[in-house]
Design a protein around this motif. Structure first.
Motif, PDB file in Angstrom:
ATOM      1  N   SER A 159      -9.429  26.558 -37.159  1.00  7.86           N
ATOM      2  CA  SER A 159      -8.411  26.038 -38.081  1.00  7.86           C
ATOM      3  C   SER A 159      -7.077  25.790 -37.388  1.00  7.86           C
ATOM      4  CB  SER A 159      -8.230  26.985 -39.268  1.00  7.86           C
ATOM      5  OG  SER A 159      -7.828  28.269 -38.834  1.00  7.86           O
ATOM      6  N   GLU A 160      -6.682  26.671 -36.485  1.00  4.17           N
ATOM      7  CA  GLU A 160      -5.389  26.486 -35.825  1.00  4.17           C
ATOM      8  C   GLU A 160      -5.403  25.267 -34.906  1.00  4.17           C
ATOM      9  OE1 GLU A 160      -1.464  26.860 -35.144  1.00  4.17           O
ATOM     10  OE2 GLU A 160      -2.665  27.895 -36.656  1.00  4.17           O
ATOM     11  N   ALA A 161      -6.572  24.906 -34.388  1.00  2.00           N
ATOM     12  CA  ALA A 161      -6.665  23.681 -33.587  1.00  2.00           C
ATOM     13  C   ALA A 161      -6.372  22.459 -34.458  1.00  2.00           C
ATOM     14  CB  ALA A 161      -8.047  23.570 -32.957  1.00  2.00           C
ATOM     15  N   HIS A 162      -6.887  22.459 -35.684  1.00  2.00           N
ATOM     16  CA  HIS A 162      -6.588  21.362 -36.613  1.00  2.00           C
ATOM     17  C   HIS A 162      -5.099  21.345 -36.963  1.00  2.00           C
ATOM     18  CE1 HIS A 162     -10.676  19.922 -37.458  1.00  2.00           C
ATOM     19  NE2 HIS A 162     -11.055  21.194 -37.375  1.00  2.00           N
ATOM     20  N   HIS A 163      -4.509  22.526 -37.104  1.00  2.00           N
ATOM     21  CA  HIS A 163      -3.082  22.607 -37.391  1.00  2.00           C
ATOM     22  C   HIS A 163      -2.261  22.013 -36.246  1.00  2.00           C
ATOM     23  CE1 HIS A 163       0.763  25.132 -37.849  1.00  2.00           C
ATOM     24  NE2 HIS A 163       0.789  24.215 -38.787  1.00  2.00           N
ATOM     25  N   GLN A 164      -2.619  22.349 -35.021  1.00  2.00           N
ATOM     26  CA  GLN A 164      -1.888  21.816 -33.874  1.00  2.00           C
ATOM     27  C   GLN A 164      -2.096  20.308 -33.734  1.00  2.00           C
ATOM     28  OE1 GLN A 164       0.374  23.496 -32.023  1.00  2.00           O
ATOM     29  NE2 GLN A 164       0.025  25.206 -33.444  1.00  2.00           N
ATOM     30  N   LEU A 165      -3.300  19.825 -34.053  1.00  2.00           N
ATOM     31  CA  LEU A 165      -3.527  18.378 -34.040  1.00  2.00           C
ATOM     32  C   LEU A 165      -2.639  17.699 -35.083  1.00  2.00           C
ATOM     33  CD1 LEU A 165      -5.009  15.827 -33.139  1.00  2.00           C
ATOM     34  CD2 LEU A 165      -6.820  16.392 -34.796  1.00  2.00           C
ATOM     35  N   ALA A 166      -2.527  18.310 -36.250  1.00  2.00           N
ATOM     36  CA  ALA A 166      -1.659  17.759 -37.297  1.00  2.00           C
ATOM     37  C   ALA A 166      -0.212  17.695 -36.824  1.00  2.00           C
ATOM     38  CB  ALA A 166      -1.772  18.615 -38.560  1.00  2.00           C
ATOM     39  N   ILE A 167       0.225  18.725 -36.101  1.00  2.00           N
ATOM     40  CA  ILE A 167       1.588  18.729 -35.572  1.00  2.00           C
ATOM     41  C   ILE A 167       1.778  17.568 -34.594  1.00  2.00           C
ATOM     42  CG2 ILE A 167       3.200  20.021 -34.101  1.00  2.00           C
ATOM     43  CD1 ILE A 167       2.091  22.593 -35.388  1.00  2.00           C
ATOM     44  N   CYS A 168       0.744  17.289 -33.791  1.00  2.00           N
ATOM     45  CA  CYS A 168       0.807  16.131 -32.881  1.00  2.00           C
ATOM     46  C   CYS A 168       1.018  14.843 -33.661  1.00  2.00           C
ATOM     47  CB  CYS A 168      -0.485  16.014 -32.075  1.00  2.00           C
ATOM     48  SG  CYS A 168      -0.797  17.334 -30.906  1.00  2.00           S
ATOM     49  N   TRP A 169       0.158  14.597 -34.646  1.00  2.00           N
ATOM     50  CA  TRP A 169       0.267  13.363 -35.434  1.00  2.00           C
ATOM     51  C   TRP A 169       1.598  13.306 -36.179  1.00  2.00           C
ATOM     52  CZ3 TRP A 169      -2.690   9.990 -33.614  1.00  2.00           C
ATOM     53  CH2 TRP A 169      -4.044  10.190 -33.359  1.00  2.00           C
ATOM     54  N   HIS A 170       2.019  14.446 -36.682  1.00  2.00           N
ATOM     55  CA  HIS A 170       3.293  14.530 -37.402  1.00  2.00           C
ATOM     56  C   HIS A 170       4.441  14.123 -36.470  1.00  2.00           C
ATOM     57  CE1 HIS A 170       5.554  17.037 -40.694  1.00  2.00           C
ATOM     58  NE2 HIS A 170       6.225  15.936 -40.368  1.00  2.00           N
ATOM     59  N   GLY A 171       4.447  14.708 -35.259  1.00  2.00           N
ATOM     60  CA  GLY A 171       5.504  14.397 -34.306  1.00  2.00           C
ATOM     61  C   GLY A 171       5.488  12.953 -33.848  1.00  2.00           C
ATOM     62  N   LEU A 172       4.303  12.350 -33.830  1.00  2.00           N
ATOM     63  CA  LEU A 172       4.164  10.939 -33.454  1.00  2.00           C
ATOM     64  C   LEU A 172       4.373  10.001 -34.640  1.00  2.00           C
ATOM     65  CD1 LEU A 172       1.072  11.348 -31.094  1.00  2.00           C
ATOM     66  CD2 LEU A 172       3.425  10.842 -30.386  1.00  2.00           C
ATOM     67  N   GLU A 173       4.695  10.587 -35.788  1.00  2.00           N
ATOM     68  CA  GLU A 173       4.999   9.849 -37.018  1.00  2.00           C
ATOM     69  C   GLU A 173       3.808   9.041 -37.544  1.00  2.00           C
ATOM     70  OE1 GLU A 173       8.612   7.616 -36.570  1.00  2.00           O
ATOM     71  OE2 GLU A 173       9.797   9.399 -36.101  1.00  2.00           O
ATOM     72  N   ASP A 174       2.614   9.541 -37.263  1.00  2.00           N
ATOM     73  CA  ASP A 174       1.404   8.975 -37.876  1.00  2.00           C
ATOM     74  C   ASP A 174       1.074   9.890 -39.058  1.00  2.00           C
ATOM     75  OD1 ASP A 174      -1.145   8.111 -38.630  1.00  2.00           O
ATOM     76  OD2 ASP A 174      -1.691   7.576 -36.571  1.00  2.00           O
ATOM     77  N   TYR A 175       1.728   9.636 -40.186  1.00  2.00           N
ATOM     78  CA  TYR A 175       1.684  10.572 -41.305  1.00  2.00           C
ATOM     79  C   TYR A 175       0.330  10.606 -42.006  1.00  2.00           C
ATOM     80  CZ  TYR A 175       6.712  10.471 -40.507  1.00  2.00           C
ATOM     81  OH  TYR A 175       7.962  10.548 -39.923  1.00  2.00           O
ATOM     82  N   GLU A 176      -0.383   9.518 -41.997  1.00  2.00           N
ATOM     83  CA  GLU A 176      -1.706   9.508 -42.635  1.00  2.00           C
ATOM     84  C   GLU A 176      -2.672  10.426 -41.890  1.00  2.00           C
ATOM     85  OE1 GLU A 176      -5.257   6.359 -43.896  1.00  2.00           O
ATOM     86  OE2 GLU A 176      -3.314   5.611 -43.187  1.00  2.00           O
ATOM     87  N   ARG A 177      -2.704  10.297 -40.572  1.00  2.00           N
ATOM     88  CA  ARG A 177      -3.581  11.175 -39.788  1.00  2.00           C
ATOM     89  C   ARG A 177      -3.085  12.617 -39.836  1.00  2.00           C
ATOM     90  NH1 ARG A 177      -4.093   6.566 -36.071  1.00  2.00           N
ATOM     91  NH2 ARG A 177      -6.291   5.956 -35.931  1.00  2.00           N
ATOM     92  N   ALA A 178      -1.780  12.805 -39.864  1.00  2.00           N
ATOM     93  CA  ALA A 178      -1.244  14.170 -39.959  1.00  2.00           C
ATOM     94  C   ALA A 178      -1.693  14.834 -41.256  1.00  2.00           C
ATOM     95  CB  ALA A 178       0.281  14.127 -39.887  1.00  2.00           C
ATOM     96  N   GLU A 179      -1.629  14.110 -42.364  1.00  2.00           N
ATOM     97  CA  GLU A 179      -2.053  14.674 -43.637  1.00  2.00           C
ATOM     98  C   GLU A 179      -3.525  15.061 -43.607  1.00  2.00           C
ATOM     99  OE1 GLU A 179      -1.933  13.804 -48.448  1.00  2.00           O
ATOM    100  OE2 GLU A 179      -1.054  12.354 -47.058  1.00  2.00           O
ATOM    101  N   ARG A 180      -4.353  14.204 -43.037  1.00  2.00           N
ATOM    102  CA  ARG A 180      -5.784  14.519 -42.950  1.00  2.00           C
ATOM    103  C   ARG A 180      -6.025  15.764 -42.089  1.00  2.00           C
ATOM    104  NH1 ARG A 180      -6.762   8.775 -42.374  1.00  2.00           N
ATOM    105  NH2 ARG A 180      -7.218   9.074 -40.154  1.00  2.00           N
ATOM    106  N   SER A 181      -5.258  15.903 -41.020  1.00  2.00           N
ATOM    107  CA  SER A 181      -5.443  17.057 -40.131  1.00  2.00           C
ATOM    108  C   SER A 181      -4.953  18.344 -40.783  1.00  2.00           C
ATOM    109  CB  SER A 181      -4.717  16.813 -38.811  1.00  2.00           C
ATOM    110  OG  SER A 181      -5.296  15.748 -38.098  1.00  2.00           O
ATOM    111  N   TYR A 182      -3.846  18.289 -41.513  1.00  2.00           N
ATOM    112  CA  TYR A 182      -3.405  19.478 -42.254  1.00  2.00           C
ATOM    113  C   TYR A 182      -4.456  19.880 -43.289  1.00  2.00           C
ATOM    114  CZ  TYR A 182       1.332  19.226 -40.296  1.00  2.00           C
ATOM    115  OH  TYR A 182       2.424  19.228 -39.457  1.00  2.00           O
ATOM    116  N   GLN A 183      -5.037  18.900 -43.951  1.00  2.00           N
ATOM    117  CA  GLN A 183      -6.074  19.195 -44.942  1.00  2.00           C
ATOM    118  C   GLN A 183      -7.310  19.800 -44.283  1.00  2.00           C
ATOM    119  OE1 GLN A 183      -6.266  15.247 -46.661  1.00  2.00           O
ATOM    120  NE2 GLN A 183      -5.111  15.879 -48.468  1.00  2.00           N
TER     121      GLN A 183
END
Length: 231
Positions: A140-164
């Motif tokens: 789960s924490e790997a998915h969280h860190q991936l979400a942080i990557c997408w979030h920081g890159l401002e790809d909000y759609e992929r970030a939301e999917r990764s947080y979920q």
């Protein structure tokens, strides 16, 4: 009422005795060894839920040292315990188990990703995160860190999917709920943002940044309603 650890209890358990020695010496290795000799993780989870305050604190501490993914729900529920000491220890233990909830190699890879994300090197962390999730898809924490990557890159759609995805594997990951709320706010969905924050604060009622975030969204919603002529 908190238990004064300097006052002996009439019925002193091995767990309480080990915990008191730990408070006096800060010898975590000794504490883990003494607890592991007499208590299973399942017993510790029961004590975390039903024990006296001192036992709950000790059980939360021990699970952080000895537990695995099977104790995450118990620790997650304890983050909202009535006793502040239990909440603090459970929170530390919860995050410790989250991070090490994988094979040692994957754990080391995660630490590298976390280091890059902490330094805002999101592009560099992204490829490592994707590889890590390919090899450890339930981490789960790997998915969280991936979400942080997408979030920081401002790809909000992929970030939301990764947080979920993170929350699918660990529903008590309150930081993922909080960040999911930020993403939904940025995407203009304030109602769902508030829902995510409610989940976050149900898990961790001490997270003041989430309370501030919720107040900000409610204020924006009131301003929006006023601008539309609504009351």
């Amino acid at each position: 009422m908190d238990v004064d650890v300097t006052t002996p209890l009439v019925h002193t358990t091995r767990l309480a005795a080990a915990y008191r020695r730990y408070l006096q010496t800060a010898n975590s290795c000794r504490f883990a060894h003494e607890v592991d000799e007499y208590y299973t993780p399942s017993t510790l989870m029961v004590l975390l839920q039903r024990g006296e305050i001192e036992q709950r604190r000790a059980a939360a501490l021990a699970l952080g040292m000895l537990g695995d993914h099977r104790c995450l729900d118990s620790l997650g529920r304890a983050i909202s315990n009535d006793d502040r000491g239990v909440r603090l220890v459970a929170d530390d233990s919860f995050r410790a188990v989250l991070i090490r909830d994988a094979a040692p190699l994957h754990h080391q890879q995660l630490l590298r990703v976390m280091h890059l994300n902490d330094g805002a090197e999101y592009a560099a962390a992204l490829s490592l995160s994707l590889i890590l999730i390919e090899h450890a898809p339930t981490y789960s924490e790997a998915h969280h860190q991936l979400a942080i990557c997408w979030h920081g890159l401002e790809d909000y759609e992929r970030a939301e999917r990764s947080y979920q995805a993170c929350l699918w594997h660990c529903r008590f990951h309150y930081l993922a709920w909080q960040s999911l709320a930020k993403i939904r706010f940025l995407r203009g969905d304030m109602e769902k943002s508030l829902q995510a924050l409610d989940h976050c604060l149900d898990i961790n009622p001490d997270l003041e940044t989430a309370r501030m975030q919720r107040r900000l969204i409610r204020r924006r919603m009131r301003q929006s309603d006023s601008g539309n002529g609504l009351t």
